[in-house]
Design a protein around this motif. Sequence first.
Motif, mmCIF file in Angstrom:
data_model
loop_
_atom_site.group_PDB
_atom_site.id
_atom_site.type_symbol
_atom_site.label_atom_id
_atom_site.label_comp_id
_atom_site.label_asym_id
_atom_site.label_seq_id
_atom_site.Cartn_x
_atom_site.Cartn_y
_atom_site.Cartn_z
ATOM 1 N N ILE A 112 9.490 -12.343 10.656
ATOM 2 C CA ILE A 112 9.027 -13.482 11.445
ATOM 3 C C ILE A 112 9.197 -14.732 10.595
ATOM 4 O O ILE A 112 9.228 -14.668 9.364
ATOM 5 N N GLN A 152 2.390 -15.211 19.307
ATOM 6 C CA GLN A 152 3.829 -15.306 19.085
ATOM 7 C C GLN A 152 4.307 -16.733 18.874
ATOM 8 O O GLN A 152 5.454 -16.936 18.458
ATOM 9 N N LEU A 154 3.160 -18.573 16.551
ATOM 10 C CA LEU A 154 3.185 -18.631 15.082
ATOM 11 C C LEU A 154 2.867 -20.035 14.582
ATOM 12 O O LEU A 154 3.619 -20.638 13.815
ATOM 13 N N ALA A 444 1.707 -9.371 9.593
ATOM 14 C CA ALA A 444 2.570 -9.886 10.655
ATOM 15 C C ALA A 444 2.570 -8.989 11.886
ATOM 16 O O ALA A 444 2.888 -9.452 12.985
ATOM 17 N N VAL A 448 2.661 -10.492 16.161
ATOM 18 C CA VAL A 448 3.879 -10.376 16.973
ATOM 19 C C VAL A 448 3.626 -9.656 18.298
ATOM 20 O O VAL A 448 4.432 -9.769 19.221
#
Length: 589
Positions: A112, A152, A154, A444, A448
């Motif tokens: 990611i 997602q 981020l 992570a 996700v």
Amino acid sequence: MEEEGESSKSVKPSVQSQREKAASSRLQKSDSSSDSGSDSDSDSELIGPPVPPQHAAQQGDDDDDDEHVGPPLPPGYTGSTAHSDDDDDEEGEAQDDDDDNPVKKIPDTHEITLQHGTKTVSALGLDPSGARLVSGGYDYDVRFWDFAGMDQALQAFRSLQPCECHQIKALQYSITGDVMLVVSGNAQAKVLDRDGFSVMECVKGDQYIVDMANTKGHTAMLNCGCWHPKIKEEFMTCSNDGTVRTWDLNSEKKHKSVFKPRSFQGKKVIPTCCTYSRDGKLIAAGCQDGTIQIWDRNLSVHTRFHCRQAHTPGSDTSCLSFSYDGTMLASRGGDDTLKMWDIRNFRKPVNGVSGLTNYFSMTDCCFSPDDKLLVTGTSVKKDEGNGKLVFFDRISFQRVYEIDVTNASVVRCLWHPKLNQIMVGTGNGLVKVYYDPVKSHRGAKLCVVKSKRKEKHAEALTQDYIITPHALPMFREARQRSTRKQLEKDRLDPKKSHKPEPPVSGPGRGGRVAAHGGTLSSFIVKNIALDKTDDSNPREAILRHAKEASENPYWIAPAYTETQPEPVFAEESEDEEPDQEPEWKKRKI
């Protein structure tokens, strides 16, 4: 009767002879088993009914294996029982090969990308549990990333500039994870809590004192810093003033101890990186003259280990890292080399490799959690290739693996032992997290799987609540109990939930100005530019309202009914010719 007695007597000896034969055969079997040296005496005699025929073939195999738990196999079963042992052995050998091969443990199947900014990410830090990641860069920003709270999208949940206009050099969480050390380009290190609020700031020393041991703090730019691995209140910093200082979190007015690196001639040298050993008993510093100097933490005068030509003089040693077993030290030099040192024999490096380009004074190197691999990053110039994350075997020092990260330099790298994930900071403002869904844990993997949150546009309907605690009850506003309930009420309100009217197209209508401009001048200019030619007769356009005004006077006529004289118009006679002059024009004055 006599015959029956004789017959009974003859039967008894035959039965006795059979029993004697069976006993002798058993004795012979036991003797043969004892002679053969078998260990299992209990298996020689079976108690119970005889073994069924379909199970007799498997009995020989079952004797070698452990006892099988469960009912016997059905008679028509033709499974691969004979090959199960071989398959288990092959699987075990494959697992042993995977365990022996450290490259198989590198978590690089997924990644990611976190967007820190546009400038170099010069610092990375992970708390001991691996729940939060913090990144700092040349743009003076420190960003906080929470893996459990991110989706997602981020996005970082907090961004701040703790050191104003100074580049961030190093970030590290303490061993308890409750505070974080921030080392920047100024002379004062800061300690922040988990939410970014200041806990302490180191004092600045007096730059006019020659002996740096007599000042209370650093007098020049900081280069590196780290926490003690065992004592949660102690941390260390190194600076361009030529000192390495240890600090106590509870006493910010003065340093705890001072270590002064010296050259072969006894002159002051600048330490560019510093670190503690795994047990916290040793302090190591890499200096600008190419030396690596190691002190005992409790003895700050003389060095315990000193290598004078570790790297090229004049190059900045960017990182020192101790192995997890505490016997090896890895050094990343500014002379494009990576070297491995044995603490017990510190004169020459155990292994070394060159050709690893390094343009930054904080390029990392670190060991894998199993202590079998050594990781570092390479630097590249703009548009001249990709920065790589390179993996070396610790014993043979062969390049066993590499990852193309991005088209910029790889500056920072972390391999967290609990998460088994690799964090990489690059020269173009990216933070990449490499993980494996099977081998990695949390981190992570938590963010996700979360979908992006939808933006709540209805929140704009809520009005700001003004708190006036000392106002009179008649002027005090009702306190909003819940935002959700208030939104439901506002949705039912026809005024607050009214759909906004679409923009006006054309010259405007209903008293609304067109969308091209909201000022009066733009409205007038647009109307002047429009062609509004009317072919109708203006007199007829005015007089079409005359009949309605005379029959239903409303505005002006009622006000002048009493004072306004009635108009008298001269009637035109039928005898006068239209072209003839009127009588009053003929009179002479």
